[in-house]
Design a protein around this motif. Structure first.
Motif, PDB file in Angstrom:
ATOM      1  N   ASP A  53      41.439  -4.973   0.446  1.00 50.15           N
ATOM      2  CA  ASP A  53      40.755  -4.836  -0.836  1.00 50.15           C
ATOM      3  C   ASP A  53      39.914  -6.091  -1.076  1.00 50.15           C
ATOM      4  O   ASP A  53      38.954  -6.340  -0.378  1.00 50.15           O
ATOM      5  N   GLU A  54      40.271  -6.888  -2.085  1.00 52.35           N
ATOM      6  CA  GLU A  54      39.604  -8.158  -2.336  1.00 52.35           C
ATOM      7  C   GLU A  54      40.642  -9.274  -2.339  1.00 52.35           C
ATOM      8  O   GLU A  54      41.844  -9.025  -2.467  1.00 52.35           O
ATOM      9  N   ILE A  55      40.189 -10.511  -2.226  1.00 57.81           N
ATOM     10  CA  ILE A  55      41.095 -11.657  -2.255  1.00 57.81           C
ATOM     11  C   ILE A  55      41.993 -11.591  -3.492  1.00 57.81           C
ATOM     12  O   ILE A  55      41.521 -11.373  -4.601  1.00 57.81           O
ATOM     13  N   ALA A  56      43.300 -11.766  -3.270  1.00 55.92           N
ATOM     14  CA  ALA A  56      44.295 -11.844  -4.352  1.00 55.92           C
ATOM     15  C   ALA A  56      44.328 -10.605  -5.234  1.00 55.92           C
ATOM     16  O   ALA A  56      44.707 -10.685  -6.402  1.00 55.92           O
ATOM     17  N   SER A  57      43.969  -9.459  -4.679  1.00 58.55           N
ATOM     18  CA  SER A  57      43.954  -8.232  -5.488  1.00 58.55           C
ATOM     19  C   SER A  57      45.321  -7.565  -5.573  1.00 58.55           C
ATOM     20  O   SER A  57      45.529  -6.674  -6.394  1.00 58.55           O
ATOM     21  N   GLY A  58      46.269  -8.015  -4.742  1.00 57.86           N
ATOM     22  CA  GLY A  58      47.612  -7.435  -4.769  1.00 57.86           C
ATOM     23  C   GLY A  58      48.531  -8.223  -5.686  1.00 57.86           C
ATOM     24  O   GLY A  58      48.156  -8.624  -6.790  1.00 57.86           O
ATOM     25  N   GLU A 185      36.937 -17.616   8.633  1.00 62.44           N
ATOM     26  CA  GLU A 185      36.126 -16.461   8.228  1.00 62.44           C
ATOM     27  C   GLU A 185      37.004 -15.507   7.430  1.00 62.44           C
ATOM     28  O   GLU A 185      38.138 -15.219   7.834  1.00 62.44           O
ATOM     29  N   ILE A 186      36.485 -15.004   6.311  1.00 61.02           N
ATOM     30  CA  ILE A 186      37.230 -14.059   5.467  1.00 61.02           C
ATOM     31  C   ILE A 186      36.394 -12.802   5.290  1.00 61.02           C
ATOM     32  O   ILE A 186      35.200 -12.872   4.974  1.00 61.02           O
ATOM     33  N   TYR A 187      37.033 -11.645   5.483  1.00 60.11           N
ATOM     34  CA  TYR A 187      36.355 -10.364   5.313  1.00 60.11           C
ATOM     35  C   TYR A 187      37.181  -9.496   4.355  1.00 60.11           C
ATOM     36  O   TYR A 187      38.370  -9.268   4.578  1.00 60.11           O
ATOM     37  N   GLU A 188      36.533  -9.047   3.284  1.00 61.06           N
ATOM     38  CA  GLU A 188      37.186  -8.157   2.325  1.00 61.06           C
ATOM     39  C   GLU A 188      36.877  -6.702   2.674  1.00 61.06           C
ATOM     40  O   GLU A 188      36.022  -6.408   3.503  1.00 61.06           O
ATOM     41  N   ARG A 189      37.626  -5.799   2.025  1.00 59.12           N
ATOM     42  CA  ARG A 189      37.457  -4.352   2.228  1.00 59.12           C
ATOM     43  C   ARG A 189      37.448  -3.997   3.715  1.00 59.12           C
ATOM     44  O   ARG A 189      36.660  -3.180   4.190  1.00 59.12           O
ATOM     45  N   THR A 202      40.102  -2.033  12.903  1.00 59.63           N
ATOM     46  CA  THR A 202      39.757  -1.637  11.546  1.00 59.63           C
ATOM     47  C   THR A 202      39.074  -0.279  11.642  1.00 59.63           C
ATOM     48  O   THR A 202      39.101   0.356  12.697  1.00 59.63           O
ATOM     49  N   LYS A 203      38.447   0.148  10.593  1.00 57.63           N
ATOM     50  CA  LYS A 203      37.809   1.467  10.626  1.00 57.63           C
ATOM     51  C   LYS A 203      36.700   1.539  11.662  1.00 57.63           C
ATOM     52  O   LYS A 203      36.542   2.538  12.362  1.00 57.63           O
ATOM     53  N   ASP A 204      35.918   0.448  11.783  1.00 59.65           N
ATOM     54  CA  ASP A 204      34.744   0.494  12.652  1.00 59.65           C
ATOM     55  C   ASP A 204      34.731  -0.561  13.749  1.00 59.65           C
ATOM     56  O   ASP A 204      33.860  -0.516  14.631  1.00 59.65           O
TER      57      ASP A 204
END
Length: 482
Positions: A53-58, A185-189, A202-204
């Motif tokens: 999701d996004e950083i710290a969204s949980g 490196e940080i990747y969301e979603r 991942t999905k792709d």
């Protein structure tokens, strides 16, 4: 619903758009994942973090904002199961975490309302005083310092204990600002769909790693045995205005309000902790009712739920499992335990033999040889059986409501939004429990292991790695048997 910490905030971080190779892959950009990157950034050259999701969204962005070594009434349980030495070690590790998190805030000039506060645990009811006294006996046995709170010393507490020089902060701002300073490196979603042979898909795209840290609370599908060791717990929280003048952080063993923390612009209260196998909608309605009764003169800013995993022997699991390092089971005290986990992960990757590693080992006997292990797994089995009992009568729900039904002995759910119907297969793809509708968050929840799905069947939270079969139609298009 989004918590008051996260509400109306976007990070702007992009999702993964290419295949990668890295030294360390961290799955999960909550506090534990980000702090692991902080500990390892001077040791490994290329660190990648992916977040579904996004950083710290949980849980990191949905908790009480407390930084304390006073972890509810857990010390008496930890002492019973693990003994004095390990209980004392657990306390000192979490106490150290408070001071180290303050140091990180100063190091990076993180503006997250870090504030030193005392933490009080106690009860309002005379019937709960023995439980409080048992917790204080555990403190005495393990030389944990505290002050006794007696009637009228703290509003709403008849009898309790105070830990001095604890703290609170905005956990979301801490995570967002820490992330901006990390050498990684940080990747969301970018949800992890599959993990095998040092490759996460991942999905792709695919990420090949040398080391992988699963800082996700929930484990991938292939680690089924983790769901016999941990159980999802949910609590409801609310932000109210104005903030109370009392600067204490309070945890009471009594409902209505179980936890309380005052920030600069609002007061955070919460309660009604429960297993996901319980009737969450009934708990939610009770929480809403009691907020009005207890705080009639306060303005409600927002409400939300938070979910965490309880380990059967009350200690987190932080250990190597096959080719991965797993972090799970913070027992609702993740803010300090996240820092402890990051140090433990560093111990593991540097191959250091430490007491801390032994404390959180996956191989400890207490994980399976305990009454809690038996009772928790009985509850999961009970939920699985009960979840198969359905009302086979097909009806169209009222607006903004959901119903469950059977079609050819298979469970489905319908949610109505105006003239549109969202229909999903409510058999959880993880291990086959039948989902329950969560009226508060407007999603479908698994009562056994905590997977959550949107009205359209998309994954909100694992351990399920796939979404639900779903379809949409208008009310006028649905044929109902008379």
């Amino acid at each position: 619903m989004k918590s008051e910490w996260i509400k109306n905030r976007e990070t702007g971080i992009k999702k993964l758009n290419q295949d990668l190779e890295c030294d360390v892959l961290i799955v999960g950009a909550g506090m534990s994942g980000l702090l692991c990157a902080y500990q390892l950034q001077d040791i490994f050259e290329h660190i990648v973090i992916i977040e579904s999701d996004e950083i710290a969204s949980g849980a990191s962005g949905r908790n009480t904002g407390k930084l304390t070594s006073q972890h509810g009434f857990n010390y008496q349980e930890i002492l019973k199961i693990h003994g004095e030495e390990k209980t004392r070690l657990y306390y000192h590790e979490n106490e150290r975490a408070i001071h180290e998190l303050k140091r990180i805030c100063e190091q990076y000039d993180i503006d997250c309302e870090y504030s030193e506060k005392d933490a009080v645990i106690g009860c309002k009811s005379v019937y709960m005083t023995k439980h409080v006294a048992d917790e204080m006996k555990a403190y005495d046995t393990c030389d944990i310092p505290y002050e006794v709170i007696r009637e009228d010393e703290v509003e709403g507490i008849r009898y309790g204990a105070k830990f001095l020089k604890q703290a609170s902060f905005d956990p979301y701002q801490f995570c967002i600002q820490l992330a901006s300073h990390l050498n990684c490196e940080i990747y969301e979603r970018t949800p992890m769909m599959h993990i095998h042979d040092h490759v996460v898909k991942t999905k792709d795209h695919a990420i090949r790693f040398k080391h992988c840290i699963l800082a996700t609370q929930v484990m991938p599908f292939q680690f089924k045995f983790f769901y016999t060791l941990t159980a999802p717990k949910q609590t409801f929280l609310a932000a109210l205005k104005p903030a109370d003048k009392n600067s204490l952080m309070i945890l009471s063993e009594d409902e209505i309000t179980k936890t309380k923390n005052n920030m600069k612009n609002f007061m955070l209260v919460g309660g009604y902790d429960h297993a996901l196998s319980d009737d969450s909608n009934f708990k939610w309605q009770s929480f809403k009712r009691d907020l009005v009764l207890e705080y009639p003169n306060y303005r409600l800013l927002s409400t939300w739920s938070s979910q965490d995993y309880q380990v059967t022997d009350y200690l987190p699991i932080i250990d190597r499992c096959d080719d991965f390092i797993v972090i799970t089971g913070f027992n609702k005290w993740g803010n300090t335990n996240a820092y402890v986990a990051s140090l433990t992960v560093k111990d593991i990757l540097e191959e250091k033999v430490t007491e801390r590693r032994e404390l959180f080992s996956l191989k400890r006997k207490s994980l399976v040889f305990s009454k809690n292990f038996i009772s928790e797994n009985y509850q999961v089995l009970k939920s699985l059986i009960e979840s198969k009992i359905h009302d086979s009568k097909l009806m169209i729900p009222e607006n903004h409501q959901a119903i469950s039904f059977q079609l050819d002995r298979h469970p489905y759910g319908i949610y109505r939004q105006d003239d549109k119907l969202y229909i999903v297969d409510t058999l959880c793809p993880h291990l086959g429990c039948t989902l329950k509708f969560n009226d508060h968050d407007k999603c479908w929840d698994c009562p056994c292991h905590g997977s959550r799905f949107s009205l359209q069947g998309d994954i909100i939270k694992g351990p399920s790695s796939v979404g639900l079969h779903h379809s949409e139609c208008l009310v006028s298009e649905l044929k109902v048997d008379k």
